[in-house]
Design a protein around this motif. Sequence first.
Motif, PDB file in Angstrom:
ATOM      1  N   SER A 217       0.828  -1.208   0.000  1.00 27.38           N
ATOM      2  CA  SER A 217       0.000   0.000   0.000  1.00 27.38           C
ATOM      3  C   SER A 217       0.867   1.265   0.000  1.00 27.38           C
ATOM      4  CB  SER A 217      -0.917   0.016   1.230  1.00 27.38           C
ATOM      5  OG  SER A 217      -0.143   0.073   2.415  1.00 27.38           O
ATOM      6  N   THR A 218       2.131   1.133  -0.429  1.00 27.82           N
ATOM      7  CA  THR A 218       3.035   2.288  -0.491  1.00 27.82           C
ATOM      8  C   THR A 218       3.760   2.281  -1.839  1.00 27.82           C
ATOM      9  OG1 THR A 218       5.004   1.151   0.373  1.00 27.82           O
ATOM     10  CG2 THR A 218       3.440   2.025   1.990  1.00 27.82           C
ATOM     11  N   ASP A 219       4.547   3.331  -2.044  1.00 24.50           N
ATOM     12  CA  ASP A 219       5.353   3.422  -3.267  1.00 24.50           C
ATOM     13  C   ASP A 219       6.736   2.805  -3.080  1.00 24.50           C
ATOM     14  OD1 ASP A 219       3.427   4.802  -4.782  1.00 24.50           O
ATOM     15  OD2 ASP A 219       3.962   6.684  -3.813  1.00 24.50           O
ATOM     16  N   HIS A 220       7.008   2.246  -1.917  1.00 27.99           N
ATOM     17  CA  HIS A 220       8.356   1.758  -1.632  1.00 27.99           C
ATOM     18  C   HIS A 220       8.658   0.421  -2.302  1.00 27.99           C
ATOM     19  CE1 HIS A 220       8.694   5.073   1.064  1.00 27.99           C
ATOM     20  NE2 HIS A 220       7.807   4.610   1.929  1.00 27.99           N
ATOM     21  N   GLN A 221       7.618  -0.312  -2.693  1.00 26.93           N
ATOM     22  CA  GLN A 221       7.814  -1.567  -3.430  1.00 26.93           C
ATOM     23  C   GLN A 221       7.019  -1.476  -4.731  1.00 26.93           C
ATOM     24  OE1 GLN A 221       6.441  -2.361  -0.048  1.00 26.93           O
ATOM     25  NE2 GLN A 221       8.393  -2.753   0.942  1.00 26.93           N
ATOM     26  N   PRO A 222       7.551  -0.741  -5.709  1.00 25.22           N
ATOM     27  CA  PRO A 222       6.787  -0.509  -6.950  1.00 25.22           C
ATOM     28  C   PRO A 222       6.431  -1.793  -7.691  1.00 25.22           C
ATOM     29  CG  PRO A 222       9.084   0.192  -7.194  1.00 25.22           C
ATOM     30  CD  PRO A 222       8.863  -0.076  -5.736  1.00 25.22           C
ATOM     31  N   GLY A 223       7.299  -2.793  -7.632  1.00 26.50           N
ATOM     32  CA  GLY A 223       7.000  -4.051  -8.313  1.00 26.50           C
ATOM     33  C   GLY A 223       5.796  -4.745  -7.707  1.00 26.50           C
TER      34      GLY A 223
ATOM     35  N   ARG B 225       2.023  -5.347  -9.461  1.00 25.23           N
ATOM     36  CA  ARG B 225       1.372  -6.665  -9.548  1.00 25.23           C
ATOM     37  C   ARG B 225      -0.007  -6.635  -8.899  1.00 25.23           C
ATOM     38  NH1 ARG B 225       6.730  -8.440  -9.075  1.00 25.23           N
ATOM     39  NH2 ARG B 225       6.668  -8.324  -6.798  1.00 25.23           N
ATOM     40  N   ASN B 226      -0.094  -5.993  -7.729  1.00 27.36           N
ATOM     41  CA  ASN B 226      -1.398  -5.867  -7.066  1.00 27.36           C
ATOM     42  C   ASN B 226      -2.373  -5.093  -7.943  1.00 27.36           C
ATOM     43  OD1 ASN B 226       0.020  -5.330  -3.721  1.00 27.36           O
ATOM     44  ND2 ASN B 226      -0.224  -7.198  -4.907  1.00 27.36           N
ATOM     45  N   SER B 227      -1.897  -4.004  -8.542  1.00 29.88           N
ATOM     46  CA  SER B 227      -2.777  -3.149  -9.341  1.00 29.88           C
ATOM     47  C   SER B 227      -3.236  -3.857 -10.619  1.00 29.88           C
ATOM     48  CB  SER B 227      -2.058  -1.842  -9.695  1.00 29.88           C
ATOM     49  OG  SER B 227      -1.761  -1.096  -8.527  1.00 29.88           O
ATOM     50  N   CYS B 228      -2.347  -4.600 -11.242  1.00 30.01           N
ATOM     51  CA  CYS B 228      -2.740  -5.317 -12.465  1.00 30.01           C
ATOM     52  C   CYS B 228      -3.776  -6.403 -12.153  1.00 30.01           C
ATOM     53  CB  CYS B 228      -1.508  -5.929 -13.130  1.00 30.01           C
ATOM     54  SG  CYS B 228      -0.449  -4.706 -13.948  1.00 30.01           S
ATOM     55  N   ARG B 229      -3.622  -7.046 -11.012  1.00 36.03           N
ATOM     56  CA  ARG B 229      -4.619  -8.050 -10.630  1.00 36.03           C
ATOM     57  C   ARG B 229      -5.958  -7.361 -10.319  1.00 36.03           C
ATOM     58  NH1 ARG B 229      -4.394 -13.338  -9.372  1.00 36.03           N
ATOM     59  NH2 ARG B 229      -2.139 -13.329  -9.564  1.00 36.03           N
ATOM     60  N   ALA B 230      -5.902  -6.233  -9.630  1.00 37.13           N
ATOM     61  CA  ALA B 230      -7.133  -5.489  -9.331  1.00 37.13           C
ATOM     62  C   ALA B 230      -7.762  -4.948 -10.611  1.00 37.13           C
ATOM     63  CB  ALA B 230      -6.834  -4.346  -8.364  1.00 37.13           C
TER      64      ALA B 230
ATOM     65  N   THR C 188      -5.632  -4.660 -19.780  1.00 37.97           N
ATOM     66  CA  THR C 188      -5.776  -4.489 -18.327  1.00 37.97           C
ATOM     67  C   THR C 188      -4.459  -4.046 -17.697  1.00 37.97           C
ATOM     68  OG1 THR C 188      -5.346  -6.854 -18.011  1.00 37.97           O
ATOM     69  CG2 THR C 188      -7.653  -6.166 -18.133  1.00 37.97           C
ATOM     70  N   GLY C 189      -3.335  -4.473 -18.270  1.00 31.46           N
ATOM     71  CA  GLY C 189      -2.043  -4.050 -17.747  1.00 31.46           C
ATOM     72  C   GLY C 189      -1.849  -2.550 -17.839  1.00 31.46           C
ATOM     73  N   ASP C 190      -2.395  -1.929 -18.899  1.00 32.83           N
ATOM     74  CA  ASP C 190      -2.316  -0.473 -19.031  1.00 32.83           C
ATOM     75  C   ASP C 190      -3.101   0.205 -17.912  1.00 32.83           C
ATOM     76  OD1 ASP C 190      -0.838  -0.631 -21.458  1.00 32.83           O
ATOM     77  OD2 ASP C 190      -2.697  -1.072 -22.529  1.00 32.83           O
ATOM     78  N   VAL C 191      -4.240  -0.369 -17.573  1.00 29.80           N
ATOM     79  CA  VAL C 191      -5.030   0.166 -16.458  1.00 29.80           C
ATOM     80  C   VAL C 191      -4.270  -0.025 -15.146  1.00 29.80           C
ATOM     81  CG1 VAL C 191      -7.210   0.000 -15.188  1.00 29.80           C
ATOM     82  CG2 VAL C 191      -7.184  -0.323 -17.672  1.00 29.80           C
ATOM     83  N   GLY C 192      -3.683  -1.202 -14.966  1.00 28.73           N
ATOM     84  CA  GLY C 192      -2.959  -1.486 -13.737  1.00 28.73           C
ATOM     85  C   GLY C 192      -1.746  -0.601 -13.528  1.00 28.73           C
ATOM     86  N   ARG C 193      -1.168  -0.099 -14.616  1.00 30.10           N
ATOM     87  CA  ARG C 193       0.016   0.776 -14.502  1.00 30.10           C
ATOM     88  C   ARG C 193      -0.341   2.253 -14.403  1.00 30.10           C
ATOM     89  NH1 ARG C 193       1.965  -3.419 -17.810  1.00 30.10           N
ATOM     90  NH2 ARG C 193       1.070  -2.468 -19.684  1.00 30.10           N
ATOM     91  N   ASP C 194      -1.613   2.566 -14.502  1.00 28.56           N
ATOM     92  CA  ASP C 194      -2.038   3.963 -14.386  1.00 28.56           C
ATOM     93  C   ASP C 194      -1.823   4.462 -12.959  1.00 28.56           C
ATOM     94  OD1 ASP C 194      -3.675   6.322 -15.526  1.00 28.56           O
ATOM     95  OD2 ASP C 194      -4.752   5.787 -13.684  1.00 28.56           O
TER      96      ASP C 194
ATOM     97  N   PHE D 192      -5.005   4.891 -10.843  1.00 24.74           N
ATOM     98  CA  PHE D 192      -5.579   3.599 -10.467  1.00 24.74           C
ATOM     99  C   PHE D 192      -4.746   2.956  -9.359  1.00 24.74           C
ATOM    100  CE2 PHE D 192      -6.022  -1.026 -10.904  1.00 24.74           C
ATOM    101  CZ  PHE D 192      -7.404  -1.142 -10.762  1.00 24.74           C
ATOM    102  N   GLN D 193      -3.418   3.044  -9.455  1.00 26.54           N
ATOM    103  CA  GLN D 193      -2.568   2.500  -8.402  1.00 26.54           C
ATOM    104  C   GLN D 193      -2.811   3.203  -7.071  1.00 26.54           C
ATOM    105  OE1 GLN D 193       1.552   2.425  -9.572  1.00 26.54           O
ATOM    106  NE2 GLN D 193       1.229   0.795 -11.083  1.00 26.54           N
ATOM    107  N   ALA D 194      -3.073   4.504  -7.124  1.00 27.10           N
ATOM    108  CA  ALA D 194      -3.385   5.235  -5.891  1.00 27.10           C
ATOM    109  C   ALA D 194      -4.668   4.708  -5.263  1.00 27.10           C
ATOM    110  CB  ALA D 194      -3.503   6.728  -6.189  1.00 27.10           C
TER     111      ALA D 194
END
Length: 248
Positions: free
Chosen positions: A58-64, A68-73, A125-131, A134-136
């Motif tokens: 839930s932070t920016d400290h582990q972008p990878g 992955r969480n965002s792409c799944r969501a 969906t990966g494009d959405v997950g990398r937005d 959306f990640q926020a």
Amino acid sequence: MGILTTCLISLAAVNIAMWLIRSWRRSVEARAVAQVRAWPGLDIYHAELLSSGERLCSTDHQPGDLERNSCRAAAVAVRLMRQDGLIDECTMKVVPDAVEPPHPVTAAAFRCIDQSYINPSELRTGDVGRDSDFQAAVRAHLKELFVHAPTTRRHPATTTVQAAMWTYGIGAAAPAVHVYLLLSSSAPGDPDTAKGSFVAAFLVFVVALIVLTAQAGNTWHPLEDTGVPAGLRELSPPQQSDLPPARG
């Protein structure tokens, strides 16, 4: 104390450590399942992420991890919007007169798709997950989960693997150090003896590491047991129809 005694003590210590690691992991997983099931705010996004077995971030400290969480969501959001008729079945195009959904994560995906400059037939969906927006939204949604089920912040499978590797290494180092001290003390100050002692200690370390990995690994399987606890695995997509709908 002889080298054989050192080896036996090291072997026993490694097995005790592995038993403690397994007990800790089971305790953490049991608390995570209990906390998740006791929280009425659990929704389809939480369930999908928890049942995946991936580390949650839930932070920016582990972008990878966050990506992955965002792409799944994002995959969940697209599936929900298609079920509700908000986007086209074949492309990622918002249908005319579609209304933004109330759930913050689904809404962020809706806005991303609606405002994207990418051709709807090429949007994934990966494009959405990398937005970033959306990640926020995913980060904020995971923070809500962590507040009510704080144990889910931990990823016991990763910790177990790391702890096992350290345990194997320290356990193998004990007889190696014993051999080095034993051989080097036979001729203090002799550089040839010191070099020979180091080589012998290194060989002992390698052999001890192989033996410990084989024995303790076949007994406790710490490097293989990376699955999701049954209580969280039951939250996976086949079971999600029983969950309350994603809420705003």
